[in-house]
Design a protein around this motif. Structure first.
Motif, short mmCIF file in Angstrom:
data_model
loop_
_atom_site.label_atom_id
_atom_site.label_comp_id
_atom_site.label_asym_id
_atom_site.label_seq_id
_atom_site.Cartn_x
_atom_site.Cartn_y
_atom_site.Cartn_z
N HIS A 1 -27.39 86.05 23.43
CA HIS A 1 -26.09 86.36 22.83
C HIS A 1 -25.19 85.13 22.84
O HIS A 1 -24.51 84.83 21.86
N GLU B 1 -26.39 82.73 20.21
CA GLU B 1 -25.97 83.20 18.89
C GLU B 1 -24.48 82.96 18.68
O GLU B 1 -24.05 82.54 17.60
N LYS B 2 -23.71 83.24 19.73
CA LYS B 2 -22.27 83.06 19.64
C LYS B 2 -21.92 81.61 19.34
O LYS B 2 -21.11 81.33 18.45
N THR B 3 -22.56 80.68 20.07
CA THR B 3 -22.26 79.25 19.84
C THR B 3 -22.74 78.83 18.46
O THR B 3 -22.07 78.05 17.79
N MET B 4 -23.91 79.36 18.03
CA MET B 4 -24.40 79.02 16.69
C MET B 4 -23.39 79.47 15.64
O MET B 4 -23.03 78.71 14.72
N PHE B 5 -22.92 80.72 15.77
CA PHE B 5 -21.95 81.23 14.79
C PHE B 5 -20.67 80.42 14.85
O PHE B 5 -20.06 80.13 13.80
N ALA B 6 -20.26 80.04 16.06
CA ALA B 6 -19.04 79.24 16.19
C ALA B 6 -19.21 77.90 15.49
O ALA B 6 -18.31 77.43 14.78
N GLU B 7 -20.38 77.27 15.69
CA GLU B 7 -20.64 75.98 15.03
C GLU B 7 -20.66 76.15 13.51
O GLU B 7 -20.09 75.33 12.78
N LEU B 8 -21.30 77.21 13.04
CA LEU B 8 -21.33 77.46 11.59
C LEU B 8 -19.91 77.67 11.05
O LEU B 8 -19.57 77.17 9.96
N ASP B 9 -19.10 78.40 11.82
CA ASP B 9 -17.71 78.62 11.40
C ASP B 9 -16.96 77.30 11.32
O ASP B 9 -16.19 77.06 10.39
N ARG C 1 -18.05 75.43 8.25
CA ARG C 1 -17.46 76.06 7.07
C ARG C 1 -15.98 75.70 6.95
O ARG C 1 -15.50 75.37 5.84
#
Length: 104
Positions: free
Chosen positions: A81, A84-92, A95
């Motif tokens: 988790h 995934e959280k850090t990956m989503f944060a990096e993607l954000d 973006r």
């Protein structure tokens, strides 16, 4: 001094009572028979009791193993988790940077 006398008297009464019980036991042949019966009954029950204790010990060990496995699963879930959280944060962040560049 009075308290000391009372405790000594109490100890003496206890000692006399104990002596009386011991002598009555020694004099009573029935007591010896009953004691032997109790010992034999304990010996006869021992295998059942030991088996029950072993079963209980095994159940506790299984339960501990289940808890350990569950904790490992929870820990791996938490790690995944976090990743995934850090990956989503990096993607954000990526973006957001793209949006900033596009709006400039």
């Amino acid at each position: 001094a009075r308290a000391e006398r009372e405790t000594k008297a109490r100890e003496a009464r206890v000692a006399v009572a104990r002596l009386g019980r011991e002598t009555s036991r020694e004099l009573d042949p029935q007591y010896e028979v009953e004691a032997r019966k109790r010992v034999e009954a304990d010996v006869a029950r021992a295998p059942v009791r030991n088996a029950r204790l072993t079963d209980r010990k095994n159940e506790r060990a299984e339960h501990a193993q289940k808890l350990c496995d569950r904790q490992k699963v929870l820990a791996s879930d938490l790690r995944r988790h976090r990743v995934e959280k850090t990956m989503f944060a990096e993607l954000d962040q990526v973006r957001d940077k793209r949006l900033e560049k596009a709006t400039k």
